[in-house]
Design an enzyme around this catalytic site. Structure first.
Site, mmCIF file in Angstrom:
data_model
loop_
_atom_site.group_PDB
_atom_site.id
_atom_site.type_symbol
_atom_site.label_atom_id
_atom_site.label_comp_id
_atom_site.label_asym_id
_atom_site.label_seq_id
_atom_site.Cartn_x
_atom_site.Cartn_y
_atom_site.Cartn_z
ATOM 1 N N SER A 71 -0.834 -4.325 -2.876
ATOM 2 C CA SER A 71 0.179 -4.226 -1.921
ATOM 3 C C SER A 71 0.218 -3.009 -1.118
ATOM 4 C CB SER A 71 1.405 -4.551 -2.521
ATOM 5 O OG SER A 71 1.627 -3.408 -3.672
ATOM 6 N N TYR A 72 -0.212 -1.837 -1.812
ATOM 7 C CA TYR A 72 -0.474 -0.589 -1.264
ATOM 8 C C TYR A 72 -1.274 -0.822 -0.110
ATOM 9 C CZ TYR A 72 -1.918 4.308 -1.033
ATOM 10 O OH TYR A 72 -2.168 5.601 -0.467
#
Length: 204
Positions: free
Chosen positions: A35-36
Site C-alpha cells: 500500500s505504501y
C-alpha cells in the site's frame, strides 16, 4: 498559495519485482506490491495530472535504500549496527543473498538540491548509488567494522513480509547524471564508517 514546484519523495519500492535482471530505469513498467508503494505511485500520477492541468512543476524522487545517521532503527542498517555493538546475534532474513542499492543521505540530498534548482517540468528521477550489495555482506561488513563477536544467523522470512520481499534491486542513475551531472557515489563501507563515528563514537 503560489507554489511553483514540488519536490516529492517517492520510492524505489514502486518497482516491485519489475526488471529485476538489470538496474531499473525510470522507463520500466512499475510493479508496486505494498500500500505504501501504491500510494507513492498514485501521487506521482497525480502530480503529472497537476502539471498538465495547472502547469505545476514537480520532481518525483525514487529513493533507493537511503541510509545515514539517526535513521529509524527499524531499518536494516541501524538494526545490524545495534545488534553488532551489543554482540547479539545479527539476524538476517532468508538466505541473505537478496540485494539492495544503498544510497548515503548526503548524496541523496546533493542530488535532490541539484534537481530542485536545475530541472523544470514534471519529471521522475531515480536516486541510486548503482552499487548492488547483498544483505549477507552488509551484516559481515558491519560486524567487521565494529569488531563485533556477534554471530550472523539466518531466520525464516515472516509470512507477512514474504509476498513483498524483492530478491534483487539496483537502480540506474543515468537520467540523473544526464540532467545535473551528478550521481551518488559514496561507497557503502565509507557511509557505514561515517555513521559509526558520528552516532556511535566508533573509532577507526
Amino acid at each position: 498559495n503560489g507554489v511553483k514546484k514540488i519536490l516529492y519523495a517517492s520510492t524505489s519500492g514502486i518497482y516491485g519485482h519489475s526488471a529485476i535482471e538489470q538496474a531499473v530505469t525510470e522507463s520500466v513498467i512499475v510493479d508496486p506490491r505494498t500500500s505504501y508503494a501504491m500510494a507513492k505511485r498514485y501521487n506521482e500520477i497525480y502530480l503529472a495530472a497537476q502539471h498538465e492541468e495547472r502547469a505545476l512543476n514537480s520532481i518525483s524522487l525514487r529513493f533507493f535504500n537511503v541510509y545515514g545517521p539517526n535513521q529509524d532503527n527499524r531499518m536494516v542498517i541501524p538494526q545490524f549496527i545495534e545488534q553488532a555493538l551489543s554482540n547479539e546475534p545479527i539476524t538476517v532474513f532468508g538466505t541473505g543473498k537478496q540485494t539492495r542499492d544503498f544510497t548515503y543521505i548526503d548524496d541523496t540530498l546533493e542530488a535532490s538540491i541539484r534537481l530542485m534548482n536545475d530541472v523544470e517540468g514534471c519529471e521522475v528521477f531515480n536516486i541510486a548509488n548503482e552499487n548492488e550489495g547483498c544483505i549477507e555482506t552488509l551484516a559481515d561488513t558491519i560486524k567487521t567494522l565494529v569488531r563485533s563477536e556477534s554471530e550472523i544467523i539466518y531466520v525464516k522470512v515472516p509470512k507477512k513480509r514474504y509476498d513483498f520481499e524483492v530478491e534483487r534491486r539496483v537502480g540506474s542513475s543515468e537520467k540523473l547524471r544526464g540532467a545535473v551531472d551528478y550521481k551518488p557515489d559514496t561507497k557503502l563501507a565509507t557511509g557505514l564508517r561515517k555513521i559509526l563515528s558520528m552516532k556511535y563514537n566508533v573509532q577507526f
